[in-house]
Scaffold this motif. Sequence first.
Motif, mmCIF file in Angstrom:
data_model
loop_
_atom_site.group_PDB
_atom_site.id
_atom_site.type_symbol
_atom_site.label_atom_id
_atom_site.label_comp_id
_atom_site.label_asym_id
_atom_site.label_seq_id
_atom_site.Cartn_x
_atom_site.Cartn_y
_atom_site.Cartn_z
ATOM 1 N N LEU A 27 46.884 44.628 41.236
ATOM 2 C CA LEU A 27 46.056 43.174 40.536
ATOM 3 C C LEU A 27 45.431 43.345 39.227
ATOM 4 O O LEU A 27 45.599 42.859 38.642
ATOM 5 N N ARG A 28 44.818 44.843 39.118
ATOM 6 C CA ARG A 28 43.708 44.568 37.794
ATOM 7 C C ARG A 28 44.982 45.372 37.135
ATOM 8 O O ARG A 28 45.059 44.659 35.864
ATOM 9 N N LEU A 29 45.824 46.312 37.227
ATOM 10 C CA LEU A 29 46.573 46.440 35.925
ATOM 11 C C LEU A 29 48.159 45.283 35.848
ATOM 12 O O LEU A 29 48.098 45.206 34.630
ATOM 13 N N ALA A 30 48.120 44.277 37.362
ATOM 14 C CA ALA A 30 49.015 43.609 36.634
ATOM 15 C C ALA A 30 48.522 42.294 35.197
ATOM 16 O O ALA A 30 48.683 41.860 34.568
ATOM 17 N N LEU A 31 47.388 42.497 35.503
ATOM 18 C CA LEU A 31 46.299 41.350 34.588
ATOM 19 C C LEU A 31 45.554 41.435 33.780
ATOM 20 O O LEU A 31 44.964 41.029 33.602
ATOM 21 N N ARG A 32 45.895 43.153 33.536
ATOM 22 C CA ARG A 32 45.034 43.104 31.888
ATOM 23 C C ARG A 32 44.607 42.245 30.787
ATOM 24 O O ARG A 32 44.070 42.684 30.096
ATOM 25 N N HIS A 33 45.874 42.136 30.605
ATOM 26 C CA HIS A 33 46.390 41.376 29.675
ATOM 27 C C HIS A 33 45.621 40.281 29.607
ATOM 28 O O HIS A 33 46.201 39.170 28.495
ATOM 29 N N MET A 34 44.971 39.796 30.486
ATOM 30 C CA MET A 34 44.304 38.421 30.782
ATOM 31 C C MET A 34 42.326 38.686 30.443
ATOM 32 O O MET A 34 41.726 37.251 30.971
ATOM 33 N N ARG A 35 42.808 40.127 30.589
ATOM 34 C CA ARG A 35 40.740 40.213 30.625
ATOM 35 C C ARG A 35 39.909 39.645 29.122
ATOM 36 O O ARG A 35 38.798 38.898 29.508
ATOM 37 N N ASP A 36 41.274 39.503 28.316
ATOM 38 C CA ASP A 36 40.037 38.019 26.753
ATOM 39 C C ASP A 36 39.382 36.696 27.318
ATOM 40 O O ASP A 36 38.835 36.380 26.802
ATOM 41 N N ALA A 37 40.408 36.768 28.150
ATOM 42 C CA ALA A 37 40.447 34.924 28.753
ATOM 43 C C ALA A 37 39.544 34.778 30.338
ATOM 44 O O ALA A 37 38.744 33.809 30.247
ATOM 45 N N TRP A 38 39.448 35.976 31.107
ATOM 46 C CA TRP A 38 39.611 36.018 32.333
ATOM 47 C C TRP A 38 37.948 36.765 32.505
ATOM 48 O O TRP A 38 38.936 38.355 31.932
ATOM 49 N N GLN A 39 36.984 37.476 33.262
ATOM 50 C CA GLN A 39 36.986 37.804 33.266
ATOM 51 C C GLN A 39 36.588 38.039 35.105
ATOM 52 O O GLN A 39 35.993 37.251 36.084
ATOM 53 N N MET A 40 36.472 38.956 35.822
ATOM 54 C CA MET A 40 37.794 39.898 36.784
ATOM 55 C C MET A 40 36.529 40.076 38.013
ATOM 56 O O MET A 40 36.063 41.253 37.682
ATOM 57 N N SER A 41 36.579 39.804 38.870
ATOM 58 C CA SER A 41 36.603 39.940 39.614
ATOM 59 C C SER A 41 36.938 40.448 41.615
ATOM 60 O O SER A 41 38.275 40.292 41.552
ATOM 61 N N PHE A 42 36.274 41.463 42.089
ATOM 62 C CA PHE A 42 37.359 42.126 43.323
ATOM 63 C C PHE A 42 36.905 42.561 44.443
ATOM 64 O O PHE A 42 35.823 43.152 44.288
ATOM 65 N N ALA A 43 37.235 41.786 45.379
ATOM 66 C CA ALA A 43 36.688 42.666 46.581
ATOM 67 C C ALA A 43 37.629 42.649 47.794
ATOM 68 O O ALA A 43 38.623 42.262 48.000
ATOM 69 N N GLY A 44 36.903 43.249 48.795
ATOM 70 C CA GLY A 44 37.714 44.320 49.370
ATOM 71 C C GLY A 44 38.044 43.441 50.639
ATOM 72 O O GLY A 44 38.339 44.107 51.954
ATOM 73 N N SER A 45 36.621 42.216 51.180
ATOM 74 C CA SER A 45 36.346 41.306 51.818
ATOM 75 C C SER A 45 35.651 40.072 52.183
ATOM 76 O O SER A 45 35.232 39.581 51.321
ATOM 77 N N GLY A 46 36.299 39.118 52.849
ATOM 78 C CA GLY A 46 35.409 38.433 52.867
ATOM 79 C C GLY A 46 33.764 37.918 52.440
ATOM 80 O O GLY A 46 33.383 37.563 51.496
ATOM 81 N N SER A 47 33.424 39.507 53.210
ATOM 82 C CA SER A 47 31.948 39.113 53.436
ATOM 83 C C SER A 47 31.647 39.774 52.021
ATOM 84 O O SER A 47 30.092 39.662 51.303
ATOM 85 N N GLU A 48 32.487 40.602 51.478
ATOM 86 C CA GLU A 48 31.835 41.242 50.299
ATOM 87 C C GLU A 48 31.938 39.700 48.931
ATOM 88 O O GLU A 48 30.963 39.508 47.877
ATOM 89 N N ALA A 49 33.405 39.534 49.825
ATOM 90 C CA ALA A 49 33.375 37.973 48.279
ATOM 91 C C ALA A 49 31.809 37.218 47.920
ATOM 92 O O ALA A 49 31.763 36.388 47.294
ATOM 93 N N LEU A 50 31.713 36.633 49.772
ATOM 94 C CA LEU A 50 30.167 36.197 49.403
ATOM 95 C C LEU A 50 29.579 36.478 48.791
ATOM 96 O O LEU A 50 29.110 35.921 48.577
ATOM 97 N N ASP A 51 29.020 37.845 48.781
ATOM 98 C CA ASP A 51 28.372 38.375 47.938
ATOM 99 C C ASP A 51 28.218 38.695 46.727
ATOM 100 O O ASP A 51 26.975 37.852 46.228
ATOM 101 N N ILE A 52 29.420 38.645 45.993
ATOM 102 C CA ILE A 52 29.533 38.252 45.051
ATOM 103 C C ILE A 52 29.359 37.245 44.810
ATOM 104 O O ILE A 52 28.707 36.947 42.965
ATOM 105 N N LEU A 53 29.898 36.196 45.027
ATOM 106 C CA LEU A 53 29.937 35.006 45.008
ATOM 107 C C LEU A 53 27.982 34.089 44.543
ATOM 108 O O LEU A 53 27.812 33.142 44.326
ATOM 109 N N ALA A 54 27.368 35.524 45.797
ATOM 110 C CA ALA A 54 26.102 34.408 45.528
ATOM 111 C C ALA A 54 25.290 34.913 44.171
ATOM 112 O O ALA A 54 24.116 34.866 44.103
ATOM 113 N N ARG A 55 25.940 36.394 43.624
ATOM 114 C CA ARG A 55 25.416 36.622 43.295
ATOM 115 C C ARG A 55 26.250 35.909 41.581
ATOM 116 O O ARG A 55 24.934 35.756 40.901
ATOM 117 N N GLU A 56 26.372 35.748 41.538
ATOM 118 C CA GLU A 56 27.506 34.853 40.410
ATOM 119 C C GLU A 56 28.619 34.232 40.823
ATOM 120 O O GLU A 56 29.459 34.594 41.410
#
Length: 413
Positions: A27-56
Amino acid sequence: MECTQPDSRDKLRVLFVDDEPNVLHGLRLALRHMRDAWQMSFAGSGSEALDILAREPHDVVVSDMRMPGMDGDRLLAEVQRRFPDTLRIILSGYSDYAMIMRTVKPAHQFLSKPCSHEDLTRTVNRALRLRAVLCNPRIKGLLGAIGSLPSLPEVFAALREEMDKPEPSLQRIGGMVSQDMGMTASVLKLVNSSFFGLRRHIATPRQAVVLLGLETVRGLLLLSELFRQFTLAPELGCSTDLLWRHCTGVGRFSRAIAAAEGLSAAEQDDCFIAGLLHDVGKLVLLAHMPGEYGAALARVREGGATVHDAEREVFGASHAEMGAYLLALWGLPDAVVESVYRHHAPLCGTEDTACVAAVHAANALHHELVVLTPGRAPRPADNDWLAACGLEGRMTAWREACAAVLATQEPET
């Protein structure tokens, strides 16, 4: 009044969740062209995703379905509860019945693996294209949290009766679903997801029910959160029965106008669905904010203001904008979303002018030909707009087409 568009430097924040590192790397490689429009984050689990969302907080969460520890449906249910204005998308290679039942409420949209980065980008951008319209964060959060819409008790009961028969008819069930805007929106949201691998857009509830099959429709019906009975306090002074009668009438009128203009069968179907759903924003407000909506309706009765204007005073947006925003989140067709959004305030120059015109005129003509609320100030069609779009003088023919619909309509019991 619309909110100011976000600053061009304000990127869309998108969080991808998958337990397979290779998928996230891809996904990182395929969506590199979207970096000017999207700020992308990546999580390897549901719990990690919730931690990221709690921070931002993020605007979008795209999650795999099957993950160890916390599945995608559990993750999105938690996102729905804690971050309701976040767009929730399930990305999965599985389309079994149990998974559908688990994700139909927390997920706004469903995408199947493998999913091209073009399809993913298009889905996210289309779903959030109206995010700058709503100024009120509370309203945005309310709409984002909704997984389904309430249904009219009479339709709910009729569906249960038909499904309990030894040989229920999918065609009859589809016809019943088409009478109800809550069920129509929910069923179309599901059947048009890429889980079903359909190569064409499904525009009518009858088609959707046949493709989904009896067991899936039965499961949807039995989910009390999806098809719950809907009643209002009498002191609100608003009848859900009249709302449904108006919406189904506008749907039929919209189809008749589209036919009179020689639109294709698919375009006529879009006009019908847009007409049926044009007041879905009112349904949301009645179901989730009845007290405040009652106050808006009181302003209409006391001061002679239109419902449209009173809603803007109370909520900062009208039911048209709210309904269109919700349907965009759910992935309904552009023509339907645009027609719901513009049914009170049409605009020339869009690709969907024909559908917008049909729904705009159908709404005005239904108020004129079917008086459900005596004394309510009429809202005639915008003849200047129709003329600017090359449709000057068409109201007479459309009125005749709609009158013919009424003449052939079965009498109500």
